[in-house]
Write a protein that holds these residues in place. Structure first.
Motif, PDB file in Angstrom:
ATOM      1  N   ASP A  27      54.136  34.280  33.055  1.00  0.00           N
ATOM      2  CA  ASP A  27      55.234  34.259  34.354  1.00  0.00           C
ATOM      3  C   ASP A  27      54.272  34.302  35.617  1.00  0.00           C
ATOM      4  OD1 ASP A  27      57.391  33.994  35.919  1.00  0.00           O
ATOM      5  OD2 ASP A  27      58.462  35.962  35.248  1.00  0.00           O
ATOM      6  N   SER A  28      54.044  32.968  35.783  1.00  0.00           N
ATOM      7  CA  SER A  28      52.906  33.025  37.070  1.00  0.00           C
ATOM      8  C   SER A  28      53.755  33.142  38.381  1.00  0.00           C
ATOM      9  CB  SER A  28      51.989  31.847  37.231  1.00  0.00           C
ATOM     10  OG  SER A  28      53.021  30.527  37.196  1.00  0.00           O
ATOM     11  N   GLU A  29      54.957  33.035  38.391  1.00  0.00           N
ATOM     12  CA  GLU A  29      55.970  33.260  39.519  1.00  0.00           C
ATOM     13  C   GLU A  29      55.860  34.591  39.799  1.00  0.00           C
ATOM     14  OE1 GLU A  29      60.466  32.752  40.690  1.00  0.00           O
ATOM     15  OE2 GLU A  29      59.340  30.909  39.958  1.00  0.00           O
ATOM     16  N   ASN A  30      56.293  35.493  39.034  1.00  0.00           N
ATOM     17  CA  ASN A  30      56.456  36.944  39.060  1.00  0.00           C
ATOM     18  C   ASN A  30      55.063  37.683  39.042  1.00  0.00           C
ATOM     19  OD1 ASN A  30      59.154  37.356  39.671  1.00  0.00           O
ATOM     20  ND2 ASN A  30      59.537  36.670  37.443  1.00  0.00           N
ATOM     21  N   ASP A  31      53.959  37.001  38.551  1.00  0.00           N
ATOM     22  CA  ASP A  31      52.720  37.808  38.311  1.00  0.00           C
ATOM     23  C   ASP A  31      51.910  37.666  39.561  1.00  0.00           C
ATOM     24  OD1 ASP A  31      50.249  38.885  37.462  1.00  0.00           O
ATOM     25  OD2 ASP A  31      49.666  37.389  36.137  1.00  0.00           O
ATOM     26  N   SER A  32      52.321  38.547  40.341  1.00  0.00           N
ATOM     27  CA  SER A  32      51.593  38.409  41.804  1.00  0.00           C
ATOM     28  C   SER A  32      50.871  39.358  42.209  1.00  0.00           C
ATOM     29  CB  SER A  32      52.869  38.231  43.105  1.00  0.00           C
ATOM     30  OG  SER A  32      53.761  39.359  43.048  1.00  0.00           O
ATOM     31  N   PHE A  33      50.356  40.069  41.461  1.00  0.00           N
ATOM     32  CA  PHE A  33      49.573  41.384  41.717  1.00  0.00           C
ATOM     33  C   PHE A  33      48.158  41.013  42.080  1.00  0.00           C
ATOM     34  CE2 PHE A  33      47.086  45.149  40.968  1.00  0.00           C
ATOM     35  CZ  PHE A  33      47.565  46.142  41.108  1.00  0.00           C
ATOM     36  N   ARG A  34      47.805  41.570  43.251  1.00  0.00           N
ATOM     37  CA  ARG A  34      46.534  41.297  43.431  1.00  0.00           C
ATOM     38  C   ARG A  34      45.298  42.133  43.065  1.00  0.00           C
ATOM     39  NH1 ARG A  34      46.696  39.833  49.628  1.00  0.00           N
ATOM     40  NH2 ARG A  34      44.515  39.433  49.229  1.00  0.00           N
ATOM     41  N   LEU A  35      44.546  41.362  42.263  1.00  0.00           N
ATOM     42  CA  LEU A  35      43.587  42.044  41.381  1.00  0.00           C
ATOM     43  C   LEU A  35      42.398  42.681  42.246  1.00  0.00           C
ATOM     44  CD1 LEU A  35      43.178  39.851  38.237  1.00  0.00           C
ATOM     45  CD2 LEU A  35      44.355  42.067  38.562  1.00  0.00           C
ATOM     46  N   GLU A  36      42.263  42.113  43.284  1.00  0.00           N
ATOM     47  CA  GLU A  36      41.044  42.659  44.217  1.00  0.00           C
ATOM     48  C   GLU A  36      41.602  43.985  44.574  1.00  0.00           C
ATOM     49  OE1 GLU A  36      43.579  39.518  46.843  1.00  0.00           O
ATOM     50  OE2 GLU A  36      42.731  39.628  44.830  1.00  0.00           O
ATOM     51  N   PHE A  37      42.861  44.656  44.700  1.00  0.00           N
ATOM     52  CA  PHE A  37      43.293  45.754  45.163  1.00  0.00           C
ATOM     53  C   PHE A  37      42.780  46.815  44.119  1.00  0.00           C
ATOM     54  CE2 PHE A  37      47.028  44.071  47.809  1.00  0.00           C
ATOM     55  CZ  PHE A  37      46.145  44.002  48.827  1.00  0.00           C
ATOM     56  N   LEU A  38      42.394  46.371  42.817  1.00  0.00           N
ATOM     57  CA  LEU A  38      41.905  47.201  41.815  1.00  0.00           C
ATOM     58  C   LEU A  38      40.481  47.059  41.783  1.00  0.00           C
ATOM     59  CD1 LEU A  38      44.401  46.743  38.810  1.00  0.00           C
ATOM     60  CD2 LEU A  38      44.358  48.277  40.299  1.00  0.00           C
ATOM     61  N   LEU A  39      40.132  45.911  41.686  1.00  0.00           N
ATOM     62  CA  LEU A  39      38.273  45.607  41.350  1.00  0.00           C
ATOM     63  C   LEU A  39      37.617  45.893  42.813  1.00  0.00           C
ATOM     64  CD1 LEU A  39      38.761  41.778  39.998  1.00  0.00           C
ATOM     65  CD2 LEU A  39      38.142  44.216  38.799  1.00  0.00           C
ATOM     66  N   VAL A  40      38.195  46.025  43.753  1.00  0.00           N
ATOM     67  CA  VAL A  40      37.152  46.303  44.824  1.00  0.00           C
ATOM     68  C   VAL A  40      36.936  48.027  44.909  1.00  0.00           C
ATOM     69  CG1 VAL A  40      36.965  46.502  47.566  1.00  0.00           C
ATOM     70  CG2 VAL A  40      37.545  44.128  46.526  1.00  0.00           C
ATOM     71  N   PRO A  41      38.003  48.644  45.002  1.00  0.00           N
ATOM     72  CA  PRO A  41      37.978  50.115  44.988  1.00  0.00           C
ATOM     73  C   PRO A  41      37.076  50.605  43.452  1.00  0.00           C
ATOM     74  CG  PRO A  41      40.189  49.838  45.376  1.00  0.00           C
ATOM     75  CD  PRO A  41      39.531  48.291  45.082  1.00  0.00           C
ATOM     76  N   VAL A  42      37.409  50.019  42.527  1.00  0.00           N
ATOM     77  CA  VAL A  42      36.808  50.083  41.223  1.00  0.00           C
ATOM     78  C   VAL A  42      35.381  50.034  41.238  1.00  0.00           C
ATOM     79  CG1 VAL A  42      36.637  49.993  38.617  1.00  0.00           C
ATOM     80  CG2 VAL A  42      38.801  50.076  39.901  1.00  0.00           C
ATOM     81  N   THR A  43      34.950  48.879  41.986  1.00  0.00           N
ATOM     82  CA  THR A  43      33.487  48.815  42.125  1.00  0.00           C
ATOM     83  C   THR A  43      32.854  49.479  42.922  1.00  0.00           C
ATOM     84  OG1 THR A  43      33.957  46.363  41.630  1.00  0.00           O
ATOM     85  CG2 THR A  43      31.904  46.802  42.746  1.00  0.00           C
ATOM     86  N   GLY A  44      33.597  49.991  44.022  1.00  0.00           N
ATOM     87  CA  GLY A  44      32.901  50.642  45.034  1.00  0.00           C
ATOM     88  C   GLY A  44      32.792  52.382  44.629  1.00  0.00           C
ATOM     89  N   LEU A  45      33.748  52.619  43.756  1.00  0.00           N
ATOM     90  CA  LEU A  45      33.662  54.013  43.238  1.00  0.00           C
ATOM     91  C   LEU A  45      32.670  54.122  42.103  1.00  0.00           C
ATOM     92  CD1 LEU A  45      35.045  56.767  43.261  1.00  0.00           C
ATOM     93  CD2 LEU A  45      36.772  56.009  41.731  1.00  0.00           C
ATOM     94  N   SER A  46      32.351  52.940  41.599  1.00  0.00           N
ATOM     95  CA  SER A  46      31.301  52.828  40.415  1.00  0.00           C
ATOM     96  C   SER A  46      30.148  53.019  40.878  1.00  0.00           C
ATOM     97  CB  SER A  46      31.558  51.824  39.300  1.00  0.00           C
ATOM     98  OG  SER A  46      31.373  50.869  40.023  1.00  0.00           O
ATOM     99  N   PHE A  47      29.809  52.616  42.006  1.00  0.00           N
ATOM    100  CA  PHE A  47      28.350  52.860  42.606  1.00  0.00           C
ATOM    101  C   PHE A  47      28.513  54.034  43.492  1.00  0.00           C
ATOM    102  CE2 PHE A  47      28.162  48.189  42.327  1.00  0.00           C
ATOM    103  CZ  PHE A  47      26.729  47.923  42.271  1.00  0.00           C
ATOM    104  N   LEU A  48      29.416  54.569  43.579  1.00  0.00           N
ATOM    105  CA  LEU A  48      29.351  56.049  44.392  1.00  0.00           C
ATOM    106  C   LEU A  48      29.297  57.323  43.474  1.00  0.00           C
ATOM    107  CD1 LEU A  48      31.621  55.399  47.454  1.00  0.00           C
ATOM    108  CD2 LEU A  48      29.194  55.255  47.399  1.00  0.00           C
ATOM    109  N   GLU A  49      30.135  57.215  42.356  1.00  0.00           N
ATOM    110  CA  GLU A  49      30.213  58.323  41.483  1.00  0.00           C
ATOM    111  C   GLU A  49      29.922  57.727  40.072  1.00  0.00           C
ATOM    112  OE1 GLU A  49      31.303  61.410  41.387  1.00  0.00           O
ATOM    113  OE2 GLU A  49      30.993  61.342  43.663  1.00  0.00           O
ATOM    114  N   ASN A  50      28.875  57.953  39.648  1.00  0.00           N
ATOM    115  CA  ASN A  50      28.182  57.849  38.423  1.00  0.00           C
ATOM    116  C   ASN A  50      27.090  59.042  37.889  1.00  0.00           C
ATOM    117  OD1 ASN A  50      25.662  56.855  39.261  1.00  0.00           O
ATOM    118  ND2 ASN A  50      26.726  55.247  40.349  1.00  0.00           N
ATOM    119  N   HIS A  51      26.720  58.913  36.588  1.00  0.00           N
ATOM    120  CA  HIS A  51      25.873  59.746  36.304  1.00  0.00           C
ATOM    121  C   HIS A  51      24.275  59.680  36.716  1.00  0.00           C
ATOM    122  CE1 HIS A  51      28.897  62.173  33.847  1.00  0.00           C
ATOM    123  NE2 HIS A  51      28.938  60.674  33.285  1.00  0.00           N
ATOM    124  N   SER A  52      24.155  58.417  36.815  1.00  0.00           N
ATOM    125  CA  SER A  52      22.624  57.938  37.106  1.00  0.00           C
ATOM    126  C   SER A  52      22.737  56.680  37.750  1.00  0.00           C
ATOM    127  CB  SER A  52      21.606  58.163  36.267  1.00  0.00           C
ATOM    128  OG  SER A  52      21.823  57.323  35.173  1.00  0.00           O
TER     129      SER A  52
END
Length: 141
Positions: A27-52
């Protein structure tokens, strides 16, 4: 190992089902979630908070963080439309049940090995909170 092979096969079958077999149910009409709102914070957090700070560790951390929020687009669509296909709700229910078993794994590993991974536990708790929202919708609708 055998469980990893089974997991990969299940993942490939799921992707096939989504993009080939059930493609027309999208349902592309209702599928309007902006994935960058997940991907950008997750990417940033994975660089900032990791084991090594190594490429493999950053990728592992990224996958753990992304998995914890991966249900959000589906929850967004369910709350936006007020409905979901039966197969979708059952899939999400059993996926949530699978992730709830993580908790049993954490307890077992801590009890038997005195080990816990703070990144996995915190991400898992966040994920469980999101799934609790879905379980509430699942039971009430």
């Amino acid at each position: 190992s055998v469980p990893q092979v089974i997991f990969l096969i299940c993942a490939y079958v799921t992707v096939y089902m989504i993009y080939v077999k059930f493609r027309k149910t999208s349902d592309s009409e209702n599928d309007s979630f902006r994935l960058e709102f997940l991907l950008v914070p997750v990417t940033g957090l994975s660089f900032l908070e990791n084991h090594s700070f190594t490429p493999l560790e950053i990728l592992w951390t990224f996958s753990i963080y992304l998995e914890s929020v991966a249900i959000l687009p589906q929850l967004f669509m369910i709350s936006k439309t007020g409905e979901a296909e039966t197969i979708t709700t059952h899939y999400l229910f059993f996926l949530g049940l699978y992730h709830a078993l993580y908790i049993a794994n954490w307890v077992w590993r801590y009890h038997t090995e005195n080990f816990y991974d703070q990144t996995a536990v915190i991400s898992g708790v966040v994920q469980t909170i999101f799934y609790c929202d879905f379980f509430y919708l699942y039971v009430t609708k």
